[in-house]
Motif scaffolding. Structure first.
Motif, mmCIF file in Angstrom:
data_model
loop_
_atom_site.group_PDB
_atom_site.id
_atom_site.type_symbol
_atom_site.label_atom_id
_atom_site.label_comp_id
_atom_site.label_asym_id
_atom_site.label_seq_id
_atom_site.Cartn_x
_atom_site.Cartn_y
_atom_site.Cartn_z
ATOM 1 N N ARG A 172 21.278 42.120 -68.810
ATOM 2 C CA ARG A 172 21.840 43.154 -67.759
ATOM 3 C C ARG A 172 23.512 42.600 -67.998
ATOM 4 N N ALA A 173 23.485 41.132 -67.833
ATOM 5 C CA ALA A 173 24.962 40.815 -67.630
ATOM 6 C C ALA A 173 25.501 40.106 -68.729
ATOM 7 N N TYR A 174 26.853 40.138 -68.968
ATOM 8 C CA TYR A 174 27.392 39.346 -70.042
ATOM 9 C C TYR A 174 27.851 37.791 -69.522
ATOM 10 N N GLU A 175 26.973 36.834 -70.131
ATOM 11 C CA GLU A 175 27.127 35.382 -69.614
ATOM 12 C C GLU A 175 28.106 34.704 -70.999
ATOM 13 N N SER A 176 29.507 34.792 -70.748
ATOM 14 C CA SER A 176 30.320 34.426 -71.649
ATOM 15 C C SER A 176 30.102 33.002 -72.388
ATOM 16 N N ALA A 177 29.945 32.100 -71.579
ATOM 17 C CA ALA A 177 29.922 30.697 -71.802
ATOM 18 C C ALA A 177 28.714 30.532 -72.821
ATOM 19 N N ASP A 178 27.605 30.988 -72.623
ATOM 20 C CA ASP A 178 26.505 30.648 -73.624
ATOM 21 C C ASP A 178 26.735 31.438 -74.964
ATOM 22 N N VAL A 179 27.250 32.700 -74.795
ATOM 23 C CA VAL A 179 27.465 33.425 -76.200
ATOM 24 C C VAL A 179 28.515 32.683 -76.671
ATOM 25 N N GLU A 180 29.620 32.272 -76.218
ATOM 26 C CA GLU A 180 30.670 31.574 -77.066
ATOM 27 C C GLU A 180 30.263 30.213 -77.497
ATOM 28 N N ALA A 181 29.582 29.493 -77.196
ATOM 29 C CA ALA A 181 28.965 28.322 -77.574
ATOM 30 C C ALA A 181 28.157 28.536 -78.840
ATOM 31 N N LYS A 182 27.009 29.535 -78.659
ATOM 32 C CA LYS A 182 26.319 30.034 -79.647
ATOM 33 C C LYS A 182 27.035 30.085 -80.953
ATOM 34 N N TRP A 183 27.828 31.219 -80.936
ATOM 35 C CA TRP A 183 28.631 31.689 -82.179
ATOM 36 C C TRP A 183 29.444 30.998 -82.731
ATOM 37 N N TYR A 184 30.150 30.030 -82.084
ATOM 38 C CA TYR A 184 31.136 29.141 -82.445
ATOM 39 C C TYR A 184 30.447 27.955 -83.412
ATOM 40 N N LYS A 185 29.229 27.477 -82.737
ATOM 41 C CA LYS A 185 28.396 26.717 -83.575
ATOM 42 C C LYS A 185 28.117 27.083 -84.928
ATOM 43 N N LEU A 186 27.770 28.378 -84.823
ATOM 44 C CA LEU A 186 27.155 29.281 -86.025
ATOM 45 C C LEU A 186 28.233 29.407 -87.022
ATOM 46 N N TRP A 187 29.582 29.705 -86.814
ATOM 47 C CA TRP A 187 30.504 30.113 -87.451
ATOM 48 C C TRP A 187 31.080 28.569 -88.402
ATOM 49 N N LEU A 188 30.662 27.510 -87.432
ATOM 50 C CA LEU A 188 31.218 26.090 -88.007
ATOM 51 C C LEU A 188 30.103 25.764 -89.014
ATOM 52 N N GLU A 189 28.734 25.997 -88.785
ATOM 53 C CA GLU A 189 27.679 25.429 -89.595
ATOM 54 C C GLU A 189 27.989 26.250 -90.926
ATOM 55 N N ARG A 190 28.184 27.401 -91.006
ATOM 56 C CA ARG A 190 28.160 28.275 -92.207
ATOM 57 C C ARG A 190 29.628 28.124 -92.758
ATOM 58 N N ASP A 191 30.271 27.468 -92.319
ATOM 59 C CA ASP A 191 31.627 27.146 -92.856
ATOM 60 C C ASP A 191 32.495 28.642 -93.106
ATOM 61 N N TYR A 192 32.394 29.512 -92.360
ATOM 62 C CA TYR A 192 33.022 30.662 -92.358
ATOM 63 C C TYR A 192 34.899 30.310 -92.280
ATOM 64 N N PHE A 193 35.189 29.282 -92.012
ATOM 65 C CA PHE A 193 36.553 29.138 -91.561
ATOM 66 C C PHE A 193 37.226 28.461 -92.846
ATOM 67 N N LYS A 194 36.458 28.088 -93.874
ATOM 68 C CA LYS A 194 36.841 27.351 -95.149
ATOM 69 C C LYS A 194 37.309 28.361 -95.958
ATOM 70 N N PRO A 195 38.415 28.366 -96.617
ATOM 71 C CA PRO A 195 38.747 29.549 -97.531
ATOM 72 C C PRO A 195 38.426 29.154 -98.812
ATOM 73 N N ARG A 196 38.037 29.944 -99.569
ATOM 74 C CA ARG A 196 37.562 29.755 -101.127
ATOM 75 C C ARG A 196 38.863 30.036 -102.087
ATOM 76 N N ILE A 197 39.179 29.071 -102.702
ATOM 77 C CA ILE A 197 40.559 29.391 -103.918
ATOM 78 C C ILE A 197 40.027 30.273 -104.778
ATOM 79 N N ASN A 198 40.951 31.367 -104.992
ATOM 80 C CA ASN A 198 40.647 32.474 -105.712
ATOM 81 C C ASN A 198 42.020 32.637 -106.488
ATOM 82 N N PRO A 199 42.125 32.301 -107.624
ATOM 83 C CA PRO A 199 43.509 32.379 -108.375
ATOM 84 C C PRO A 199 43.916 33.947 -108.624
ATOM 85 N N GLU A 200 43.133 34.759 -108.630
ATOM 86 C CA GLU A 200 43.176 36.318 -108.864
ATOM 87 C C GLU A 200 43.649 36.873 -107.338
ATOM 88 N N LYS A 201 43.704 36.293 -106.334
ATOM 89 C CA LYS A 201 44.012 36.676 -105.008
ATOM 90 C C LYS A 201 45.072 36.012 -104.201
#
Length: 891
Positions: A13-42
């Motif tokens: 029923r209610a949005y608990e920001s702290a739990d949501v924030e920790a969960k998703w930042y951890k997942l983003w880090l684990e999946r290396d979403y922040f790392k760019p892939r070098i693509n000479p064509e782009k």
């Protein structure tokens, strides 16, 4: 047919920001979403983070920087571009050393007692603890940096770059060592660049002092000075060559009061005959203008100050006194001996250390300097040619004015923490060796009796190399080849000269290319009254405390929504509350949509042509918002883009489309289910909003993803999903016109109920004359009635009996007529209004009588009088509105 997945779990029923924030930042880090892939064509999108100082924790300015940069980075990542946001931290020279020295002082020791090696160990301990704190706080803010590339200015790579640049500039003759007037901070015990000095206008005194002529018992010349203690360092008195008053005194000598040293009277063009008496004292070791005069006139330099601003042996009887104590003592002696002629109040600009606020002293000193004029020319051209764009454009003029009048940069600092100057002095031949690598012998004579320069480089020297040293330069790395030049440098306008200008100069000098294409300058954060935040005022907000109270997305929303480049931001609690309320609104809207969708078994594809019209309208408004947001973001108007997305989601989707959809979901309308459109618009809107509010959008999007058909092939995360693109075909001007008219009608009826204080349970009547839109608006009669608690008739003019006493509201596309009898008991309301008018008139008469009383006006404080006048104006306004309301009921 693509139908919704049937899942049992429902959103809380209610949005608990702290739990949501920790969960998703951890997942983003684990999946290396922040790392760019070098693509000479782009072509990549690259931002190098302005490195926070290792002086403690992040403040709101850092939070603003991180939010703006994260908005850009997440947006470009969703556009499919290889996106690098490289984080870093600055060793912050003076600032960090001052912090640690204060810690040592509490322990009863100082750095000299520890020694350089042990002190630097303490510095590294402090720096490493701060680095961890700063990185964690950036992650709490949602910063999607590539943490695998995090860089510290004292890391091996940047350190190699610093030495390489120093050696290159030295070999070109652009770095030199010489005696010049520098800004000296007695508290920090180091030289400062001109940019590290804050000038404050202070009210002091101008002291007129008589200098007796040598060989003339009655003759003298009078000079004026704001710093009488520097008399002890005078080596001449100067007058203007055109000043006839002193023509006969040129070449003569005077006796310097207090120390009885003889000094000459000289003529120099630098003297302004209008200042003081027209004769000025020349203190070349403690004044930049006097230093230049001394160079032209061949005068000696007499330094009278120790590094701690006490008087040295050249001060004679005043040796050992603090500079300000010396000022008092010498004034007493001058007055006693008859040399002090007069004292006048005088306002003048006094330099203060940017870090510790201590009054600085100009002192002649051997320091290392960079010749800036040569470096400035290509940096000027880069901006004037448009290769580098400064946003907002008004800062071009500020930048160019400073660059065109640039002075040599003092880069040596008498500190221990920082990049040690790569110069070794030989005791055998007095030669100096300048090298990138450490040396063990003099390159001139081979002697091993050498010592490295004790000073370190200005912090801003390493910061000036930040855009290329972080990418591996001077080595030929893959990162440097692909990501340099970078795309945007985003920072506060207050360090345009400290950092931006120097990065442009050094970037072009070192690499042959500009360091970035765009400079985005944000404003300063102030409190709700527009005052600068400071600990003294007690109005400082800690970003981590703030996000724990309101949520990270709410803080990001408050910092950026509706703001524009280069303008200061007033951060009031109401902005933070608005951000939290918006997050809650989205949460509740998504819960409603998913709950509504749970019982829907139809096709989820949104297929034109759509009916009813509100479906076409919301899709039209969605695509208009997507187009406007994209245009604004391309123009770096992120605050306005976010405002428009917010207004669409709150003001059109939630407040109107969802409310109208509820009627259809309740059954009986005969219209198709709004669920496909509800889900489609919400999913698109969350992607649109994601760069601004990443945590709640990921959480809500994932909840939608669970329900959507598997053949939709959605990305694993919203942050790697594509950013919405506007569909021009979805724009529907007819639907927007009709729904705008419907909304105006509902507003008019609601306003009429509010103004006339109609009970919530009371059903009222309303006639709507809609002209050519009659049929289209009539189709929305059920919605209008449900949202206004009114019995509505959409008719042509002339149909039915006209109400004798009615409230008429003329709108752009329609006219709303509400019989007053349906809203109020006319007789009772007339009686109530008459009584209120009588009471208000009595109050007006009382206030007018009081404000016409001269005794009251004379004795009462001005604030009280103003308050009563404001009260009278308010009562008169009330009286006018009550009378107008009564007239409507009588007509």
């Amino acid at each position: 047919m693509a139908t919704l997945e049937k899942t049992q779990d429902e959103m809380p029923r209610a949005y608990e920001s702290a739990d949501v924030e920790a969960k998703w930042y951890k997942l983003w880090l684990e999946r290396d979403y922040f790392k760019p892939r070098i693509n000479p064509e782009k072509k990549p999108f690259t931002i190098i983070m302005p490195p926070p100082n290792v002086t403690g924790e992040l403040h709101l300015g850092h939070a603003l920087t991180a939010t703006l940069e994260d908005i850009m980075v997440r947006w470009h990542r969703m556009l499919g571009e290889p996106t690098l946001w490289l984080p870093g931290i600055d060793h912050s020279g003076i600032a960090a050393q001052v912090v640690v020295e204060k810690i040592l002082a509490k322990e009863g020791i100082d750095r000299h007692q520890l020694g350089r090696e042990k002190f630097l160990k303490r510095m590294w301990q402090w720096a490493n603890s701060c680095r961890g704190t700063i990185s964690r706080q950036h992650q709490r803010l949602g910063a999607s940096c590539d943490w695998s590339r995090e860089t510290f200015t004292l890391d091996a790579g940047p350190s190699k770059a610093v030495r390489t640049v120093f050696v290159n500039l030295y070999n070109k003759g652009l770095i030199y060592r010489g005696e010049r007037i520098i800004n000296w901070c007695p508290r920090c015990a180091t030289a400062l660049s001109d940019l590290e000095v804050d000038h404050q206008e202070l009210t002091g005194n101008l002291y007129y002092v008589r200098y007796p002529l040598v060989g003339d018992d009655d003759g003298y010349i009078t000079v004026a000075t704001t710093r009488p203690e520097t008399i002890l360092g005078d080596t001449a008195v100067a007058v203007s060559p055109q000043d006839e008053r002193f023509k006969d005194l040129l070449g003569k000598k005077v006796v310097l009061p207090a120390v009885k040293r003889e000094i000459p009277i000289v003529a120099d063009e630098a003297v302004d005959p209008r200042f003081g008496t027209g004769a000025v004292k020349i203190t070349p070791a403690h004044d930049p203008v006097d230093f230049d005069v001394a160079q032209r006139q061949g005068l000696p330099l007499v330094n009278i100050l120790n590094p701690d601003a006490t008087m040295n042996e050249n001060a004679g009887p005043y040796a050992g006194l603090d500079r300000f104590a010396c000022r008092k003592a010498i004034l007493v002696d001058l007055e006693r001996d008859g040399y002090l002629v007069k004292i006048e109040p005088y306002s003048h600009s006094v330099g203060h250390c940017h870090r510790c606020r201590t009054v600085i002293e100009p002192i002649a000193s051997q320091q290392w300097f960079v010749k800036m004029a040569t470096l400035a020319k290509p940096a000027i051209e880069a901006v004037t040619s448009g290769r580098i764009k400064i946003i907002p454009e008004r800062f071009n003029k500020v930048y160019l004015n400073w660059m065109e009048n640039i002075r040599d940069w003092c880069i040596s600092r008498q500190l221990w923490w920082g990049h040690r100057i790569p110069v070794w002095y030989c005791r055998s031949c007095s030669g100096q060796t300048v090298s990138v690598e450490d040396v063990t012998a003099c390159l001139s004579c081979g002697s091993c009796d050498i010592e490295q320069d004790l000073d370190v480089l200005d912090t801003w020297f390493s910061s000036a190399l930040w855009t290329h040293s972080t990418l591996g330069w001077p080595d030929d790395t893959e990162d440097f080849r692909y990501f340099y030049p970078t795309t945007v440098m985003e920072t506060g306008y207050d360090i345009l000269f400290f950092w931006i200008a120097r990065m442009i100069m050094m970037g072009i000098e070192d690499t042959g290319d500009i360091p970035f294409s765009v400079v985005y300058l944000h404003g300063l954060i102030r409190d709700e009254k527009g005052e600068k935040m400071s600990k003294l005022r007690g109005n400082v907000l800690n970003p981590i405390d703030t996000l724990e109270k309101y949520g990270t997305d709410a803080l990001r929303f408050a910092l950026t929504t509706g703001t524009s480049p280069g303008n200061d931001i007033k951060l009031a609690p109401s902005r933070l509350e608005a951000g939290r309320n918006f997050a809650n609104k989205l949460w509740n809207a998504t819960r409603f949509v998913l709950r509504s969708a749970s019982s829907y078994n139809g096709d989820m594809k949104v297929k034109p042509p759509l009916e009813p019209m509100e479906d076409r309208w919301i899709l039209s408004r969605l695509n208009a918002t997507i187009a406007d947001a994209g245009r604004l973001m391309l123009d770096y108007q992120f605050g306005e883009a976010q405002r428009q997305i917010h207004d669409f989601l709150w003001g059109e989707f939630c407040d109107w489309y969802i409310e109208i959809a509820k009627i259809r979901l309740g059954g009986g309308s005969g219209a198709p289910s709004p669920v496909p459109v509800l889900v489609y618009v919400l999913e698109q809107s969350l992607r649109l909003l994601h760069p601004f509010m990443p945590f709640i959008t990921e959480e809500l999007w994932q909840n939608i993803k669970k329900k959507l058909p598997r053949d939709w092939q959605m990305a694993d995360s919203i942050m790697i999903a594509s950013y919405p693109e506007a569909d021009k075909k979805a724009r529907d001007t007819e639907a927007e016109r009709v729904m705008s008219a419907v909304i105006d009608i509902i507003h008019a009826i609601r306003n009429a109920r509010a103004e006339n204080k109609v009970e919530a349970s009371r059903q009222i009547d309303a006639r709507i004359y809609a002209g050519e839109l009659k049929t289209a608006i009539a189709a929305h009669t059920q919605a209008i009635q449900a949202l206004t608690k009114a019995s509505v008739a959409v008719i042509d003019r002339g149909e039915g009996k006209e109400a004798e006493n009615a409230l008429v509201t003329v709108l752009k596309e329609a006219e709303v007529v509400i019989p007053m009898a349906s809203m109020v008991d006319l007789e009772a309301e007339r009686k109530r209004l008459s009584q209120e008018i009588e009471q208000t008139q009595t109050e007006v008469t009382r206030l007018e009588t009081m404000l016409n009383d001269k005794a009251f006006l004379t004795k009462a404080p001005a604030a009280v009088v103003d308050k009563e006048r404001a009260r009278l104006a308010s009562r008169k306004d009330n009286l006018k509105r009550l009378a107008e309301h009564l007239d409507r009921l009588k007509s």
